[in-house]
Enzyme design. Sequence first.
Site, mmCIF file in Angstrom:
data_model
loop_
_atom_site.group_PDB
_atom_site.id
_atom_site.type_symbol
_atom_site.label_atom_id
_atom_site.label_comp_id
_atom_site.label_asym_id
_atom_site.label_seq_id
_atom_site.Cartn_x
_atom_site.Cartn_y
_atom_site.Cartn_z
ATOM 1 N N ASP A 272 0.873 -1.174 0.000
ATOM 2 C CA ASP A 272 0.000 0.000 0.000
ATOM 3 C C ASP A 272 0.914 1.228 0.000
ATOM 4 O O ASP A 272 2.121 1.121 0.243
ATOM 5 C CB ASP A 272 -0.951 -0.010 1.207
ATOM 6 C CG ASP A 272 -2.159 0.895 0.954
ATOM 7 O OD1 ASP A 272 -2.088 1.731 0.031
ATOM 8 O OD2 ASP A 272 -3.163 0.784 1.678
HETATM 9 C C1 BGC Z 1 -5.108 3.195 -0.012
HETATM 10 C C2 BGC Z 1 -5.142 2.148 -1.101
HETATM 11 C C3 BGC Z 1 -5.023 2.808 -2.445
HETATM 12 C C4 BGC Z 1 -3.756 3.603 -2.485
HETATM 13 C C5 BGC Z 1 -3.499 4.290 -3.821
HETATM 14 C C6 BGC Z 1 -3.939 4.131 -0.153
HETATM 15 O O1 BGC Z 1 -4.099 5.231 0.680
HETATM 16 O O2 BGC Z 1 -5.082 2.565 1.246
HETATM 17 O O3 BGC Z 1 -6.341 1.418 -0.999
HETATM 18 O O4 BGC Z 1 -5.077 1.863 -3.459
HETATM 19 O O5 BGC Z 1 -3.815 4.607 -1.488
HETATM 20 O O6 BGC Z 1 -4.396 5.296 -4.049
#
Ligand code: BGC
Length: 707
Positions: A272
Amino acid sequence: MLKDVIFVVALSISIIIFYSQIKSQSMNMKKEIFQPLSYESADKKADSVLALMTQDEKIAMVEGDRSFFIRSIPRLNLPEVYMTDATQGVHLREKFSGIDLTKYQLEKSTAFPCPISLAATWNLELSYQYAEAVGEECRAGSIGILLGPGVNGYRISQCGRNFEYFGEDPFLRARMVGEYVKGVQSTGTIATLKHFVANNTDYYRRKSNSIIDERTLHEIYLPPFKAGIDAGAQAVMTAYNLVNGEWCGQSEYVINEILRTQLGFRGLVITDWWSVYDGEKLVKSGQDLEMPLAVALKDVQKLLGEGKIKIKDINRMAKSILRTCFIMKFDDRKKIAFDNTMFENHELVALQTAREGIILLKNEKNILPLQDDKKKILVTGDYVEKNVMGGGSAFVKGYNIRLMLDELKKEFGNRITYMKNPNPDQIQSADVVLCNIGTEDSEGWDRPFELPENQEKKVEECVKNNPNTVVIVTTGSGVRMTGWSDKARAILYAWYGGQIGNKALVEIIAGKTNPSGKLPITIEKEFKDSPGYRYLPEGETLYHGWNEKQEKAHPVYDVRYSEGIFVGYRWYEKKNIETLYPFGHGLSYTTFEYSDISISNDKFQENGVVKVSFTVRNVGMKTGLETAQLYIQDIESAVPRPIKELKGFKKVNLDPGQSKIVVIELNKKDFSFWNPETKDWFFEKGTFVIHIGSSSKDIRLEKQIEL
Ligand code: BGC
């Protein structure tokens, strides 16, 4: 009588039209299902390309680029790979961390009802169509990787991201997610299962340490990941939180042991965004790609120099990325031309999802659908003139947004009066009040189970002054309704309906669509009734808004999954806690009767299959859809087991008077529990009860079997 006949005919026609439209769509478009390259061929190809790469190129590949890209290597004909969020549609971003993304954008993207609303449809075909539509929009925007579906379980109603997920039950989640993955990947877009794993709160999300045992993981939190993997998902995103003391994205236990070994995942693992801290651990954990850029991996050269990691480790990571890209044929992509009919078709799918995802929780004296005698309809509420969708990375703006007020006026004309803050007299003088309340949920923080004060006040004011109050709840999760739900005449749980959801909502209010959504969660009376309600560190309270500085300063805190496998209805039933609305609940404008259960298990020894069949009959006056649910109960067991576990469901469409025989097949695993010692599912002989019902509480048929 005549009215009822017209109603029946109109409803039957609209259901037939939708399905024939969708069918003719797929027939007309002759959709080509993307055929991936085999793992073995892609693996060989990856080996040969890897041999041509320099060390610097390999290192550059395992670190994200420009926030949402895998770097290209033009000299090797490796194109850049663009990824975007996520489960409820394509999030169009113009800028991220100062990077201009406009040149990669689609002109628009469809905002679908939120995923928990999709789960509330219990409609597998729809899950596929919804995801296929999202995948097609990715193709139209040259997006290779969809950063979804989000498949985490609903453990606590306060989690800010529940709207992005598929509810509390592992079986329902797994079935819906399996179809979702197939739908996305049928278009040649990668589906990314996230967030792996035990990621069930957004309260200082990088600091929560989920303390959880393996049986709980396998029975409750892993099934949708497993189903997604079995359906062919090519990517998994690790979570922000720690599991049993280590951050998921750099945890050997989480990635190598659980994901790769126990679940057999062979695809791409990505972190993540900003969720890993230790390069050495990351490289050794089985992780492949750090997003959005090298933070933990910034010292890779140094680690290599010190011999703490080996170039073969980087090779493994880069190879996994290459292999996945080759499986998906990213190096050999034709640009697909899409025209506006694509968006029109997707909007139809979004509309049908809202129609089947909205839940009629209560309908006293059949106030709904509204009849002509309700001349003065007073409408009030925060989301009547403003459409709200879940926030954060999952946000999708949509286009051509239908506002609730406009849709109501279109349907009911000048019978509608809208007032922001009606006084008691105005509320009393209406024939019916449509009171809309809700919450604005988002990634990044959790929100209270209790409604915001002004919303609570408004709904109480309405139900106190007018017995004909219909409450419309706009939210992404469970909210506290104790205190006014008994006084409301009807309650519609509308979730976040996306760009066209309000059309479906008004169709339901007017009776043009018969509601069929069923709760994919239990709604508790009070938050303290729920499992895990003590998850916040002692003495702390919820915050609202992005709070990254405080998050940094906050110490790691433990979230103990001490309820184990007893989550959702498994918890309330075991503890004998009365809930407000049970899992699986949802009313219709017609009535269904269940009869004639029969079970054949004579071949169970041979093939491990139990066949359950029963009849569902529409004994009301209106055409409608019913989701029949099958729960298994193990009468005696070596380990504690839930009183009931969902192990089958089927959604059937029935005209008045019509009946259908529903057949559900169960296999050995459906009767088994996870044995942490053998690390496998264990089937224990004994007596089981099969419960068939219209909800987890409303059981209509039961039969015992010996296996
Ligand atoms: C989120 C993810 C997301 C990523 C990219 C993160 O803050 O937890 O679910 O895919 O950002 O946007």
